[in-house]
Design a protein around this motif. Structure first.
Motif, PDB file in Angstrom:
ATOM      1  N   PHE A 106     -50.728  83.053  47.294  1.00 20.80           N
ATOM      2  CA  PHE A 106     -50.400  84.468  47.419  1.00 20.80           C
ATOM      3  C   PHE A 106     -51.616  85.319  47.760  1.00 20.80           C
ATOM      4  O   PHE A 106     -51.474  86.527  47.984  1.00 20.80           O
ATOM      5  CB  PHE A 106     -49.735  84.982  46.135  1.00 20.80           C
ATOM      6  N   LYS A 107     -52.796  84.734  47.798  1.00 15.85           N
ATOM      7  CA  LYS A 107     -53.973  85.492  48.219  1.00 15.85           C
ATOM      8  C   LYS A 107     -53.799  85.944  49.661  1.00 15.85           C
ATOM      9  O   LYS A 107     -53.318  85.188  50.509  1.00 15.85           O
ATOM     10  CB  LYS A 107     -55.239  84.635  48.111  1.00 15.85           C
ATOM     11  N   GLY A 108     -54.211  87.164  49.938  1.00 20.68           N
ATOM     12  CA  GLY A 108     -54.055  87.705  51.282  1.00 20.68           C
ATOM     13  C   GLY A 108     -52.926  88.726  51.307  1.00 20.68           C
ATOM     14  O   GLY A 108     -52.480  89.225  50.280  1.00 20.68           O
ATOM     15  N   THR A 109     -52.444  89.026  52.498  1.00 17.23           N
ATOM     16  CA  THR A 109     -51.391  90.032  52.669  1.00 17.23           C
ATOM     17  C   THR A 109     -50.028  89.362  52.734  1.00 17.23           C
ATOM     18  O   THR A 109     -49.861  88.354  53.410  1.00 17.23           O
ATOM     19  CB  THR A 109     -51.651  90.839  53.960  1.00 17.23           C
ATOM     20  N   TYR A 110     -49.077  89.916  51.988  1.00 18.71           N
ATOM     21  CA  TYR A 110     -47.716  89.374  52.084  1.00 18.71           C
ATOM     22  C   TYR A 110     -46.707  90.508  51.957  1.00 18.71           C
ATOM     23  O   TYR A 110     -47.032  91.608  51.517  1.00 18.71           O
ATOM     24  CB  TYR A 110     -47.495  88.263  51.052  1.00 18.71           C
ATOM     25  N   ASP A 111     -45.470  90.240  52.380  1.00 20.97           N
ATOM     26  CA  ASP A 111     -44.401  91.237  52.341  1.00 20.97           C
ATOM     27  C   ASP A 111     -43.739  91.192  50.970  1.00 20.97           C
ATOM     28  O   ASP A 111     -43.123  90.196  50.607  1.00 20.97           O
ATOM     29  CB  ASP A 111     -43.365  90.965  53.439  1.00 20.97           C
ATOM     30  N   GLN A 112     -43.863  92.291  50.233  1.00 15.92           N
ATOM     31  CA  GLN A 112     -43.311  92.361  48.885  1.00 15.92           C
ATOM     32  C   GLN A 112     -42.149  93.353  48.862  1.00 15.92           C
ATOM     33  O   GLN A 112     -42.266  94.464  49.366  1.00 15.92           O
ATOM     34  CB  GLN A 112     -44.402  92.789  47.898  1.00 15.92           C
ATOM     35  N   ILE A 113     -41.038  92.938  48.267  1.00 22.55           N
ATOM     36  CA  ILE A 113     -39.885  93.828  48.128  1.00 22.55           C
ATOM     37  C   ILE A 113     -39.982  94.528  46.777  1.00 22.55           C
ATOM     38  O   ILE A 113     -40.001  93.868  45.736  1.00 22.55           O
ATOM     39  CB  ILE A 113     -38.556  93.039  48.220  1.00 22.55           C
ATOM     40  N   PRO A 114     -40.105  95.861  46.752  1.00 19.96           N
ATOM     41  CA  PRO A 114     -40.228  96.585  45.482  1.00 19.96           C
ATOM     42  C   PRO A 114     -39.035  96.296  44.572  1.00 19.96           C
ATOM     43  O   PRO A 114     -37.906  96.121  45.046  1.00 19.96           O
ATOM     44  CB  PRO A 114     -40.250  98.054  45.910  1.00 19.96           C
ATOM     45  N   PRO A 115     -39.258  96.273  43.267  1.00 18.51           N
ATOM     46  CA  PRO A 115     -38.166  95.984  42.331  1.00 18.51           C
ATOM     47  C   PRO A 115     -37.197  97.156  42.205  1.00 18.51           C
ATOM     48  O   PRO A 115     -37.571  98.310  42.446  1.00 18.51           O
ATOM     49  CB  PRO A 115     -38.891  95.722  41.007  1.00 18.51           C
ATOM     50  N   MET A 116     -35.961  96.861  41.803  1.00 14.89           N
ATOM     51  CA  MET A 116     -34.995  97.936  41.566  1.00 14.89           C
ATOM     52  C   MET A 116     -35.465  98.836  40.429  1.00 14.89           C
ATOM     53  O   MET A 116     -35.267 100.053  40.468  1.00 14.89           O
ATOM     54  CB  MET A 116     -33.622  97.353  41.240  1.00 14.89           C
ATOM     55  N   TYR A 117     -36.063  98.232  39.403  1.00 15.80           N
ATOM     56  CA  TYR A 117     -36.576  99.044  38.300  1.00 15.80           C
ATOM     57  C   TYR A 117     -37.971  99.549  38.659  1.00 15.80           C
ATOM     58  O   TYR A 117     -38.984  99.004  38.251  1.00 15.80           O
ATOM     59  CB  TYR A 117     -36.589  98.249  36.995  1.00 15.80           C
ATOM     60  N   SER A 118     -37.991 100.595  39.492  1.00 18.18           N
ATOM     61  CA  SER A 118     -39.244 101.227  39.903  1.00 18.18           C
ATOM     62  C   SER A 118     -38.962 102.690  40.181  1.00 18.18           C
ATOM     63  O   SER A 118     -37.811 103.108  40.278  1.00 18.18           O
ATOM     64  CB  SER A 118     -39.824 100.542  41.147  1.00 18.18           C
ATOM     65  N   ALA A 119     -40.049 103.469  40.311  1.00 18.59           N
ATOM     66  CA  ALA A 119     -39.902 104.917  40.501  1.00 18.59           C
ATOM     67  C   ALA A 119     -39.778 105.302  41.970  1.00 18.59           C
ATOM     68  O   ALA A 119     -39.724 106.492  42.287  1.00 18.59           O
ATOM     69  CB  ALA A 119     -41.093 105.635  39.873  1.00 18.59           C
ATOM     70  N   LEU A 120     -39.727 104.312  42.862  1.00 16.17           N
ATOM     71  CA  LEU A 120     -39.538 104.620  44.276  1.00 16.17           C
ATOM     72  C   LEU A 120     -38.186 105.283  44.481  1.00 16.17           C
ATOM     73  O   LEU A 120     -37.221 104.990  43.768  1.00 16.17           O
ATOM     74  CB  LEU A 120     -39.617 103.339  45.111  1.00 16.17           C
ATOM     75  N   LYS A 121     -38.125 106.175  45.469  1.00 14.43           N
ATOM     76  CA  LYS A 121     -36.891 106.923  45.703  1.00 14.43           C
ATOM     77  C   LYS A 121     -36.156 106.430  46.949  1.00 14.43           C
ATOM     78  O   LYS A 121     -36.776 106.086  47.954  1.00 14.43           O
ATOM     79  CB  LYS A 121     -37.199 108.417  45.852  1.00 14.43           C
ATOM     80  N   VAL A 122     -34.831 106.408  46.844  1.00 16.04           N
ATOM     81  CA  VAL A 122     -33.961 106.134  47.983  1.00 16.04           C
ATOM     82  C   VAL A 122     -32.941 107.264  48.033  1.00 16.04           C
ATOM     83  O   VAL A 122     -32.216 107.503  47.058  1.00 16.04           O
ATOM     84  CB  VAL A 122     -33.247 104.768  47.838  1.00 16.04           C
ATOM     85  N   ASN A 123     -32.934 107.983  49.137  1.00 19.89           N
ATOM     86  CA  ASN A 123     -32.046 109.147  49.289  1.00 19.89           C
ATOM     87  C   ASN A 123     -32.202 110.131  48.125  1.00 19.89           C
ATOM     88  O   ASN A 123     -31.219 110.663  47.593  1.00 19.89           O
ATOM     89  CB  ASN A 123     -30.582 108.695  49.410  1.00 19.89           C
ATOM     90  N   GLY A 124     -33.448 110.340  47.731  1.00 23.61           N
ATOM     91  CA  GLY A 124     -33.748 111.335  46.712  1.00 23.61           C
ATOM     92  C   GLY A 124     -33.524 110.889  45.276  1.00 23.61           C
ATOM     93  O   GLY A 124     -33.743 111.666  44.350  1.00 23.61           O
ATOM     94  N   LYS A 125     -33.113 109.645  45.079  1.00 21.78           N
ATOM     95  CA  LYS A 125     -32.863 109.155  43.723  1.00 21.78           C
ATOM     96  C   LYS A 125     -33.778 107.983  43.425  1.00 21.78           C
ATOM     97  O   LYS A 125     -33.964 107.090  44.251  1.00 21.78           O
ATOM     98  CB  LYS A 125     -31.403 108.732  43.572  1.00 21.78           C
TER      99      LYS A 125
END
Length: 304
Positions: A106-125
């Motif tokens: 996993f060292k280096g750059t990889y594509d990570q999918i953020p978890p559902m339990y996170s503070a990121l917003k989708v459509n304002g939520k």
């Protein structure tokens, strides 16, 4: 007060809890933190006070170092041990060499999918609000960089490791992804943030310690001046007849400095007046022999 305090966030506090408590301790409202830590996580949480809140985004962007415990064999909905267990799988067949090889991949750059339990917003939520409603939405992967993974101890099914990574990296998602690649599932059991940019765990202070300092009138002892965040930059002082340009955030020319210096095009500098007031950060434009404002930090009250 204007500056940054290196707070040790204890288990059970949210990052917002820390800010709320510190507002009471410091007796001022203008306070902001520099990157969320989950309630169960501990460690370094730089908190900005007063004019230093202008640095919050900048400090959030810094690389971070964590010490984490990966627990293999358990998959949870939150990707850490606090969540509901979705699946349990045997780990008896694993060996240290195999686990080490997968973790180091996993060292280096990889594509990570953020978890559902996170503070990121989708459509304002926020995603965690949707997750608590039992909803799952598609999340776009984003590139994160794992600069170093140092395995400190393997006691299967647990692995203690130190991870240095780019901003936006979820360590619990890293644990989840490692478990998936090993075929056993995995989740994060413990997390301590040990470093954010120049802020280190050994220098951090608990809220109780900060409260004691405040009661003794010494809270400013814990305050790091905001210009120290740019200590790697050259400092310049415009000549007295041109200082009003800097006070007002206007451009000024190289030949308007009180002392000549050598600068590279695009180089950032710290700008002060002759009395030592930190005005802001400017960038040198070689083609015009001119300094252009990047961020202003001066409070006009300082000049009175």
């Amino acid at each position: 007060m204007n500056g940054i305090i290196n707070v040790y966030k204890e288990k059970g506090y949210t990052s917002h809890d820390v800010v709320a408590v510190l507002r009471k301790i410091a007796g001022q409202k203008k306070i902001g933190h520099t990157g969320t830590l989950d309630p169960d996580a501990t460690g370094v949480l730089p908190v900005c006070l007063g004019r230093a809140t202008k640095l919050c985004d900048l400090l959030t962007d810094r690389d971070k170092t964590y010490e984490a415990v990966l627990l293999l064999g358990k998959t949870t909905d939150t990707q850490d041990i606090s969540g509901a267990i979705l699946k349990e799988q045997p780990t008896d067949h694993l060996n240290e060499a195999e686990v080490t090889k997968v973790i180091e991949s996993f060292k280096g750059t990889y594509d990570q999918i953020p978890p559902m339990y996170s503070a990121l917003k989708v459509n304002g939520k926020k995603l965690y609000e949707l997750a608590r409603e039992g909803k799952t939405v598609e999340r776009k992967s984003r590139k994160v960089t794992i600069y170093q993974i140092h395995i400190k101890e393997i006691q299967l099914p647990r692995v203690r490791m130190e991870v240095t990574c780019s901003k936006g990296t979820y360590i619990r998602t890293l644990c989840h992804d490692i478990g998936n690649l090993l075929g056993t599932g995995g989740c994060m059991e413990e997390l301590t943030r040990t470093k954010v940019g120049r802020f280190e765990l050994k220098d951090s202070l608990k809220l109780e310690e900060l409260s004691d300092l405040a009661q003794n009138g010494r809270l400013e002892d814990a305050l790091i001046p905001l210009d120290q965040m740019f200590s790697e930059l050259q400092s310049v002082v415009p000549a007295e007849k041109y200082i009003s340009k800097a006070y007002n955030g206007n451009d000024f020319f190289k030949n308007q400095l009180s002392e000549d210096g050598k600068f590279c095009s695009g180089e950032k500098v710290r700008v002060y007046d002759a009395q030592g007031h930190f005005i802001g950060v400017y960038r040198y434009m070689e083609d015009r022999k001119m300094f252009h404002l990047v961020k202003m930090f001066l409070d006009p009250e300082e000049l009175r």
